[in-house]
Design a protein around this motif. Structure first.
Motif, PDB file in Angstrom:
ATOM      1  N   LEU A  36      24.364  91.614  13.456  1.00  0.00           N
ATOM      2  CA  LEU A  36      23.373  91.053  14.514  1.00  0.00           C
ATOM      3  C   LEU A  36      23.275  89.631  14.457  1.00  0.00           C
ATOM      4  O   LEU A  36      23.661  89.029  13.179  1.00  0.00           O
ATOM      5  CB  LEU A  36      22.106  91.603  14.724  1.00  0.00           C
ATOM      6  N   LEU A  37      23.020  89.009  15.466  1.00  0.00           N
ATOM      7  CA  LEU A  37      22.451  87.448  15.436  1.00  0.00           C
ATOM      8  C   LEU A  37      21.119  87.495  15.715  1.00  0.00           C
ATOM      9  O   LEU A  37      20.708  87.806  16.541  1.00  0.00           O
ATOM     10  CB  LEU A  37      23.482  86.717  16.316  1.00  0.00           C
ATOM     11  N   VAL A  38      20.305  86.550  14.887  1.00  0.00           N
ATOM     12  CA  VAL A  38      18.765  86.433  15.169  1.00  0.00           C
ATOM     13  C   VAL A  38      18.398  85.170  15.407  1.00  0.00           C
ATOM     14  O   VAL A  38      18.867  84.155  14.559  1.00  0.00           O
ATOM     15  CB  VAL A  38      17.888  87.011  14.155  1.00  0.00           C
ATOM     16  N   LEU A  39      17.791  84.579  16.712  1.00  0.00           N
ATOM     17  CA  LEU A  39      17.218  83.368  16.719  1.00  0.00           C
ATOM     18  C   LEU A  39      15.848  83.460  16.811  1.00  0.00           C
ATOM     19  O   LEU A  39      15.204  84.427  17.433  1.00  0.00           O
ATOM     20  CB  LEU A  39      17.858  82.743  18.112  1.00  0.00           C
ATOM     21  N   ALA A  40      15.247  82.570  15.742  1.00  0.00           N
ATOM     22  CA  ALA A  40      13.820  82.504  15.716  1.00  0.00           C
ATOM     23  C   ALA A  40      13.425  81.377  16.323  1.00  0.00           C
ATOM     24  O   ALA A  40      13.661  80.091  15.972  1.00  0.00           O
ATOM     25  CB  ALA A  40      13.446  82.845  14.073  1.00  0.00           C
ATOM     26  N   PHE A  41      12.391  81.367  17.130  1.00  0.00           N
ATOM     27  CA  PHE A  41      11.654  80.229  17.885  1.00  0.00           C
ATOM     28  C   PHE A  41      10.282  80.184  17.353  1.00  0.00           C
ATOM     29  O   PHE A  41       9.428  81.051  17.871  1.00  0.00           O
ATOM     30  CB  PHE A  41      11.727  80.567  19.427  1.00  0.00           C
ATOM     31  N   MET A  42       9.964  79.244  16.503  1.00  0.00           N
ATOM     32  CA  MET A  42       8.772  79.046  15.897  1.00  0.00           C
ATOM     33  C   MET A  42       8.017  78.252  16.699  1.00  0.00           C
ATOM     34  O   MET A  42       8.349  76.970  16.904  1.00  0.00           O
ATOM     35  CB  MET A  42       8.939  78.725  14.426  1.00  0.00           C
ATOM     36  N   ILE A  43       6.946  78.636  17.546  1.00  0.00           N
ATOM     37  CA  ILE A  43       6.204  77.812  18.539  1.00  0.00           C
ATOM     38  C   ILE A  43       4.980  77.203  17.805  1.00  0.00           C
ATOM     39  O   ILE A  43       4.179  77.916  17.464  1.00  0.00           O
ATOM     40  CB  ILE A  43       5.658  78.391  19.802  1.00  0.00           C
ATOM     41  N   VAL A  44       4.620  75.842  17.496  1.00  0.00           N
ATOM     42  CA  VAL A  44       3.247  75.441  17.026  1.00  0.00           C
ATOM     43  C   VAL A  44       2.777  74.431  17.767  1.00  0.00           C
ATOM     44  O   VAL A  44       3.338  73.363  18.334  1.00  0.00           O
ATOM     45  CB  VAL A  44       3.695  75.035  15.586  1.00  0.00           C
ATOM     46  N   ARG A  45       1.354  74.249  17.651  1.00  0.00           N
ATOM     47  CA  ARG A  45       0.911  73.207  18.286  1.00  0.00           C
ATOM     48  C   ARG A  45       0.745  71.894  17.442  1.00  0.00           C
ATOM     49  O   ARG A  45       0.789  72.143  16.043  1.00  0.00           O
ATOM     50  CB  ARG A  45      -0.764  73.259  18.475  1.00  0.00           C
ATOM     51  N   PHE A 109       1.292  79.570  13.461  1.00  0.00           N
ATOM     52  CA  PHE A 109       2.093  79.448  14.593  1.00  0.00           C
ATOM     53  C   PHE A 109       2.573  80.515  15.431  1.00  0.00           C
ATOM     54  O   PHE A 109       2.090  81.796  14.965  1.00  0.00           O
ATOM     55  CB  PHE A 109       3.609  78.991  14.068  1.00  0.00           C
ATOM     56  N   HIS A 110       3.106  80.656  16.650  1.00  0.00           N
ATOM     57  CA  HIS A 110       3.479  81.889  17.521  1.00  0.00           C
ATOM     58  C   HIS A 110       4.895  82.111  17.336  1.00  0.00           C
ATOM     59  O   HIS A 110       5.624  81.096  17.132  1.00  0.00           O
ATOM     60  CB  HIS A 110       3.118  81.582  18.921  1.00  0.00           C
ATOM     61  N   LEU A 111       5.405  83.272  17.634  1.00  0.00           N
ATOM     62  CA  LEU A 111       6.846  83.588  17.187  1.00  0.00           C
ATOM     63  C   LEU A 111       7.459  84.155  18.299  1.00  0.00           C
ATOM     64  O   LEU A 111       6.885  85.261  18.935  1.00  0.00           O
ATOM     65  CB  LEU A 111       7.023  84.240  15.839  1.00  0.00           C
ATOM     66  N   VAL A 112       8.670  83.640  18.843  1.00  0.00           N
ATOM     67  CA  VAL A 112       9.417  84.495  19.764  1.00  0.00           C
ATOM     68  C   VAL A 112      10.771  84.774  18.962  1.00  0.00           C
ATOM     69  O   VAL A 112      11.419  83.788  18.508  1.00  0.00           O
ATOM     70  CB  VAL A 112       9.775  83.593  20.962  1.00  0.00           C
ATOM     71  N   ALA A 113      11.459  85.777  19.014  1.00  0.00           N
ATOM     72  CA  ALA A 113      12.676  86.216  18.266  1.00  0.00           C
ATOM     73  C   ALA A 113      13.257  87.195  19.181  1.00  0.00           C
ATOM     74  O   ALA A 113      12.940  87.867  19.924  1.00  0.00           O
ATOM     75  CB  ALA A 113      12.142  86.866  17.031  1.00  0.00           C
ATOM     76  N   VAL A 114      14.752  86.782  18.993  1.00  0.00           N
ATOM     77  CA  VAL A 114      15.624  87.614  19.714  1.00  0.00           C
ATOM     78  C   VAL A 114      16.862  88.111  18.875  1.00  0.00           C
ATOM     79  O   VAL A 114      17.505  87.310  18.100  1.00  0.00           O
ATOM     80  CB  VAL A 114      16.475  86.842  20.673  1.00  0.00           C
ATOM     81  N   ALA A 115      17.118  89.253  18.830  1.00  0.00           N
ATOM     82  CA  ALA A 115      18.037  89.971  17.996  1.00  0.00           C
ATOM     83  C   ALA A 115      19.086  90.443  18.713  1.00  0.00           C
ATOM     84  O   ALA A 115      18.925  91.212  19.664  1.00  0.00           O
ATOM     85  CB  ALA A 115      17.575  91.138  17.153  1.00  0.00           C
ATOM     86  N   ASP A 216      13.839  79.031   9.233  1.00  0.00           N
ATOM     87  CA  ASP A 216      14.839  79.648   8.591  1.00  0.00           C
ATOM     88  C   ASP A 216      14.506  80.656   7.748  1.00  0.00           C
ATOM     89  O   ASP A 216      15.023  81.864   7.624  1.00  0.00           O
ATOM     90  CB  ASP A 216      15.338  78.639   7.323  1.00  0.00           C
ATOM     91  N   LEU A 217      13.167  80.758   7.025  1.00  0.00           N
ATOM     92  CA  LEU A 217      12.647  81.758   6.238  1.00  0.00           C
ATOM     93  C   LEU A 217      12.115  83.111   7.046  1.00  0.00           C
ATOM     94  O   LEU A 217      12.383  84.212   6.705  1.00  0.00           O
ATOM     95  CB  LEU A 217      11.446  81.313   5.594  1.00  0.00           C
ATOM     96  N   VAL A 218      11.772  82.864   8.470  1.00  0.00           N
ATOM     97  CA  VAL A 218      11.379  83.833   9.004  1.00  0.00           C
ATOM     98  C   VAL A 218      12.519  84.616   9.635  1.00  0.00           C
ATOM     99  O   VAL A 218      12.256  85.971  10.138  1.00  0.00           O
ATOM    100  CB  VAL A 218      10.344  83.673  10.246  1.00  0.00           C
ATOM    101  N   ALA A 219      13.762  84.340  10.064  1.00  0.00           N
ATOM    102  CA  ALA A 219      14.868  84.785  10.787  1.00  0.00           C
ATOM    103  C   ALA A 219      15.319  86.112  10.106  1.00  0.00           C
ATOM    104  O   ALA A 219      15.567  87.032  10.792  1.00  0.00           O
ATOM    105  CB  ALA A 219      15.870  83.594  11.071  1.00  0.00           C
ATOM    106  N   ARG A 220      15.558  86.088   8.930  1.00  0.00           N
ATOM    107  CA  ARG A 220      16.277  87.166   8.334  1.00  0.00           C
ATOM    108  C   ARG A 220      15.677  88.351   8.152  1.00  0.00           C
ATOM    109  O   ARG A 220      15.788  89.613   8.444  1.00  0.00           O
ATOM    110  CB  ARG A 220      16.897  86.724   6.992  1.00  0.00           C
TER     111      ARG A 220
END
Length: 259
Positions: A36-45, A109-115, A216-220
């Motif tokens: 799979l491919l994972v894209l992690a989007f870390m949303i932070v104020r 932070f808030h997280l959106v992830a797509v696998a 980078d640390l959260v994606a895997r």
């Protein structure tokens, strides 16, 4: 805190998004251990990024390396290579990982992830779409909905503050292709045909961005939770509460697995 206007009158959002990936976007030779491919989007104020996340990452580096120029890279840490070769000592690695995991869990932070399950994508579709492009569209749609919920702008209104997404450079051709797809999605090529006020910023790995290193640390760990949901995964256990939740949507909305 509100970041008001640019020279041309555009307003900046209170939020910043860091994007990183785990796995390859290629549909050529699919890795059976990580299909799979994972894209992690870390949303932070921005305010909490400056006051909390950056100092926490820098302090961690000072404690373990004596300086803050080290780039925290998940693959090197996992394999004890490069500047992390000292982690071959079990006691040192345990201490290192536990502290880094605690920082990740405490970071606001808030997280959106797509696998994207590449094996299933190939099996289901005769001409499957580019996994990276699919993940990018799903991610941007969810980030937009989240920022509307946070009051950054109103759905359907044209006056939207500019939101920057920081992405690690991958190569000239790859970055050009990503930017074209990014612009297509933001210009209405998405589920609701909306205009997204997003701007992509390409950053070199050596820029030493605390946000990119956390992404980078959260994606895997997210990917591993999809492949092996029953396997213990302490990092993902800490991240679950950071996944974006939307009013009126089922739990787990912040993690999109496709197909």
């Amino acid at each position: 805190m509100t970041y008001e206007t640019t020279k041309d009158g555009k307003r900046f959002s209170d939020y910043l998004v860091f994007v990183d990936e785990s796995g390859s976007p290629s549909l050529g030779k699919i890795d059976p251990d990580f299909p799979l491919l994972v894209l992690a989007f870390m949303i932070v104020r921005k305010e909490t990024y400056l006051s909390n996340i950056v100092p926490a990452i820098q302090g961690f580096k000072f404690r373990h390396f004596g300086h803050d120029q080290i780039i925290l890279h998940e693959r090197e840490i996992r394999r004890d290579t490069g500047p992390f070769a000292f982690l071959k000592t079990k006691a040192l690695k345990t201490t290192f990982i536990e502290e880094l995991t605690a920082i990740m869990g405490a970071a606001p932070f808030h997280l959106v992830a797509v696998a994207i399950r590449k094996d299933k994508l190939q099996a289901r579709y005769k001409t499957p779409e580019n996994p990276y492009h699919l993940a990018l569209q799903f991610g941007l749609e969810r980030i937009s909905a989240f920022l509307v919920q946070q009051g950054q702008w109103k759905q359907g209104k044209p006056d939207k503050p500019q939101v920057h997404l920081v992405v690690e450079k991958r190569g000239k051709n790859e970055d050009n292709e990503l930017e074209l797809e990014f612009r297509r999605i933001c210009d209405g090529g998405n589920y609701k045909r909306e205009d997204f006020p997003f701007e992509v910023v390409f950053a070199d790995k050596q820029s030493n961005s605390s946000g990119l290193q956390l992404a980078d640390l959260v994606a895997r760990p997210i990917g591993m939770s999809v492949i092996r949901p029953d396997q213990p995964n302490r990092a993902f256990d800490l991240l679950k509460d950071k996944l974006v939740q939307m009013r009126g949507h089922a739990e787990g909305w912040g993690l999109k697995v496709f197909p």
